[in-house]
Design a protein around this motif. Structure first.
Motif, PDB file in Angstrom:
ATOM      1  N   PRO A 123       0.711  -1.049  -0.043  1.00 44.95           N
ATOM      2  CA  PRO A 123       0.051   0.074  -0.170  1.00 44.95           C
ATOM      3  C   PRO A 123       0.908   1.581   0.067  1.00 44.95           C
TER       4      PRO A 123
ATOM      5  N   SER B  73       7.830  11.771   5.545  1.00 46.00           N
ATOM      6  CA  SER B  73       7.021  10.627   5.106  1.00 46.00           C
ATOM      7  C   SER B  73       5.930  11.102   5.924  1.00 46.00           C
ATOM      8  N   GLY B  74       4.642  10.118   5.555  1.00 48.44           N
ATOM      9  CA  GLY B  74       3.388  10.360   6.054  1.00 48.44           C
ATOM     10  C   GLY B  74       3.090  10.636   7.464  1.00 48.44           C
ATOM     11  N   THR B  75       3.918   9.942   8.389  1.00 47.82           N
ATOM     12  CA  THR B  75       4.164  10.223   9.913  1.00 47.82           C
ATOM     13  C   THR B  75       4.315  11.667  10.421  1.00 47.82           C
TER      14      THR B  75
ATOM     15  N   LEU C 263       1.162  13.559  10.072  1.00 44.92           N
ATOM     16  CA  LEU C 263       0.634  13.321  11.614  1.00 44.92           C
ATOM     17  C   LEU C 263       1.024  14.137  12.646  1.00 44.92           C
TER      18      LEU C 263
ATOM     19  N   TYR D 258      -2.405   2.361  12.492  1.00 43.77           N
ATOM     20  CA  TYR D 258      -2.134   3.966  12.182  1.00 43.77           C
ATOM     21  C   TYR D 258      -2.886   4.778  13.243  1.00 43.77           C
TER      22      TYR D 258
ATOM     23  N   ARG E 204      -0.583   4.638  16.071  1.00 45.80           N
ATOM     24  CA  ARG E 204       0.416   5.612  15.769  1.00 45.80           C
ATOM     25  C   ARG E 204       0.256   6.989  16.172  1.00 45.80           C
TER      26      ARG E 204
ATOM     27  N   VAL F  54      -8.497   7.281  11.526  1.00 45.34           N
ATOM     28  CA  VAL F  54      -7.834   6.990  10.160  1.00 45.34           C
ATOM     29  C   VAL F  54      -9.001   6.716   9.034  1.00 45.34           C
TER      30      VAL F  54
ATOM     31  N   HIS G  46      -8.883   5.378   5.872  1.00 46.32           N
ATOM     32  CA  HIS G  46      -8.790   3.900   5.260  1.00 46.32           C
ATOM     33  C   HIS G  46      -7.641   3.422   6.244  1.00 46.32           C
TER      34      HIS G  46
ATOM     35  N   THR H  10      -4.904   1.323   6.810  1.00 50.57           N
ATOM     36  CA  THR H  10      -4.034   0.308   5.899  1.00 50.57           C
ATOM     37  C   THR H  10      -3.831  -0.925   6.477  1.00 50.57           C
TER      38      THR H  10
ATOM     39  N   ASP I   3      -6.543  11.057   9.434  1.00 48.62           N
ATOM     40  CA  ASP I   3      -5.533  10.491   8.549  1.00 48.62           C
ATOM     41  C   ASP I   3      -5.916   9.805   7.276  1.00 48.62           C
TER      42      ASP I   3
ATOM     43  N   MET J 277      -4.090   9.067   4.631  1.00 51.79           N
ATOM     44  CA  MET J 277      -2.862   8.977   3.967  1.00 51.79           C
ATOM     45  C   MET J 277      -3.110   7.884   2.988  1.00 51.79           C
ATOM     46  N   SER J 278      -3.779   7.022   3.204  1.00 51.25           N
ATOM     47  CA  SER J 278      -3.831   5.722   1.941  1.00 51.25           C
ATOM     48  C   SER J 278      -5.420   5.858   1.265  1.00 51.25           C
TER      49      SER J 278
ATOM     50  N   LYS K 137       1.004   7.752  -2.251  1.00 48.41           N
ATOM     51  CA  LYS K 137      -0.007   6.650  -2.222  1.00 48.41           C
ATOM     52  C   LYS K 137      -0.852   6.812  -3.367  1.00 48.41           C
TER      53      LYS K 137
HETATM   54  C1  LIG Z   1      -3.156   5.251   7.040  1.00 50.22           C
HETATM   55  C2  LIG Z   1      -1.711   5.436   7.239  1.00 50.22           C
HETATM   56  N1  LIG Z   1      -1.246   6.334   8.081  1.00 50.22           N
HETATM   57  C3  LIG Z   1       0.345   6.596   8.268  1.00 50.22           C
HETATM   58  C4  LIG Z   1       1.068   6.085   7.606  1.00 50.22           C
HETATM   59  C5  LIG Z   1       2.587   6.397   7.833  1.00 50.22           C
HETATM   60  O1  LIG Z   1       3.253   6.785   6.670  1.00 50.22           O
HETATM   61  P1  LIG Z   1       4.645   6.629   6.489  1.00 50.22           P
HETATM   62  O2  LIG Z   1       5.139   5.213   6.443  1.00 50.22           O
HETATM   63  O3  LIG Z   1       4.720   7.268   4.925  1.00 50.22           O
HETATM   64  O4  LIG Z   1       5.361   7.569   7.462  1.00 50.22           O
HETATM   65  C6  LIG Z   1       0.697   4.982   6.603  1.00 50.22           C
HETATM   66  C7  LIG Z   1       1.812   4.189   5.847  1.00 50.22           C
HETATM   67  O5  LIG Z   1       1.373   3.444   5.056  1.00 50.22           O
HETATM   68  C8  LIG Z   1      -0.861   4.850   6.354  1.00 50.22           C
HETATM   69  O6  LIG Z   1      -1.244   3.765   5.533  1.00 50.22           O
END
Ligand SMILES: Cc1ncc(COP(=O)(O)O)c(C=O)c1O
Length: 372
Positions: A13, A67-69, A72, A94, A97, A141, A143, A145, A170, A172-173, A196
């Protein structure tokens, strides 16, 4: 410019398979990111990102190199006031996280914690909101993931707003894959990244947020780098990102956004749905079962139950497929043992059909029993 680039079918993903044009867009003349030309490129992207979720003139966006984190972390540390409290709906890794980020910054949190793969009960969400008037923000979140679950974000936003709670999503995906109308949700913050469903390269993350929230962010700063107010106002004062942007990734994101608009929201969703339906029916035919019931599925990722055969090894199956150009992904803490297959990225029905043929080849070669 012609570049011969091997095309891999990424069923993880994200980072997702990109088009050749997005790959080629990385190769540009060197440019100092403090030049106006580059600032204009960034400004265009910042305008287009909210438009993808129909935020248009009511929403803004801010970009970070991360990156995505990182996105967040920016949203959580910038949105929540010093006396605020975050509630997290946690039905996957997630959600967890987001809670970890808040706890790292010592932000008071409470979580509605479910087994990974369990659907949130809205009456429980409401009970928690009603019971704790200190909750100022709710994170969810869209979706998840971890499992492929599509959480009921629209209903959650409605509930949260009834209790004057702001929502951090979130996405992200799901952003640029699953159609989203952020104004219908009236969501306060939505986060996604460049690699993504928007189908760009990894390296940039963005927070889309309601315009009227900007001034209030100033008082909330907790992080030096991931501060939305500093990053946003810094860029808008100077036309430059305060810290070095990943120049070439920005050009490829521009190309990816252009491709999104020319494919259209519905065009992308239709392509993803065709990919997913091809995958889902092909796996069913091979005897596979799935973690989630159909009605909870995002329809862009499948958490597939591991074959019951004691000979089954994810790593061996992965290696067989990888050598043939297909990348599959392990499970992540779901309540049952799974592996994951996403259909996002520059992928087409034919790619999924070819994958299914190769997967069947592996199953037959190893005489694998898939389910009881
Ligand atoms: C829903 C979701 N949130 C956060 C993240 C974290 O993103 P990253 O790994 O780019 O930091 C992901 C990564 O797959 C994700 O799918």
């Amino acid at each position: 410019m012609k570049l011969e680039i091997k095309r891999n079918i990424l069923l993880n993903p994200g980072p997702a398979t990109t088009s050749d044009a997005v790959k080629r867009a990385l190769v540009v003349p060197d440019i100092c990111p403090r030049e106006k030309e580059f600032g204009d490129l960034l400004a265009g992207i910042c305008t287009d990102l909210p438009a993808i979720v129909h935020g248009d003139s009511e929403y803004l966006s801010v970009l970070f190199t991360a990156s995505g984190t990182g996105g967040l972390e920016a949203a959580v540390t910038s949105a929540i006031p010093k006396n605020g409290k975050l509630m997290v709906i946690e039905n996957g890794a997630y959600g967890k996280r987001i809670q970890n980020i808040a706890q790292t910054y010592k932000i008071p949190t409470t979580s509605y914690s479910l087994e990974y793969g369990s659907y949130p009960d809205l009456s429980e969400v409401e009970r928690m909101l009603k019971q704790d008037p200190e909750i100022s923000h709710l994170a969810v979140v869209h979706h998840e993931t971890t499992t492929g679950m599509l959480n009921p974000v629209g209903e959650i936003c409605q509930l949260a707003h009834r209790y004057n709670v702001e929502v951090i999503i979130d996405a992200m995906s799901s952003f640029a894959g699953i159609p989203i109308n952020i104004r219908d949700w009236n969501a306060e913050y939505l986060i996604s990244s460049s690699n993504k469903c928007i189908q760009g390269m990894p390296g940039l993350v963005f927070v889309i947020f309601r315009k009227d929230l900007l001034a209030g962010l100033k008082e909330n700063q907790r992080s030096f780098y991931f501060d939305m107010f500093t990053q946003f106002t810094g860029f808008h004062k100077t036309g430059q990102m305060p810290y070095t942007p990943p120049v070439q990734i920005v050009y490829s994101l521009r190309k990816a956004i252009d491709e999104y608009f020319s494919e259209t929201e519905i065009g992308r969703w239709d392509r993803y749905r065709t990919n997913w339906e091809t995958l889902y029916s092909g796996l069913l035919k091979l005897g596979f079962k799935f973690l989630l019931p159909l009605e909870q599925q995002s329809k862009i990722l499948l958490a597939v139950l591991d074959p019951v055969d004691s000979k089954f090894s994810f790593q061996e199956m992965h290696d067989y497929l990888y050598q043939r150009g297909f990348t599959i992904y392990p499970g992540k803490g779901a309540s049952k043992k799974t592996f994951r297959l996403a259909i996002i990225g520059d992928l087409y029905q034919e790619d999924i059909e070819n994958f299914l043929v190769t997967l069947k080849e592996y199953i037959d070669l190893n005489d694998l029993k898939i389910s009881d």
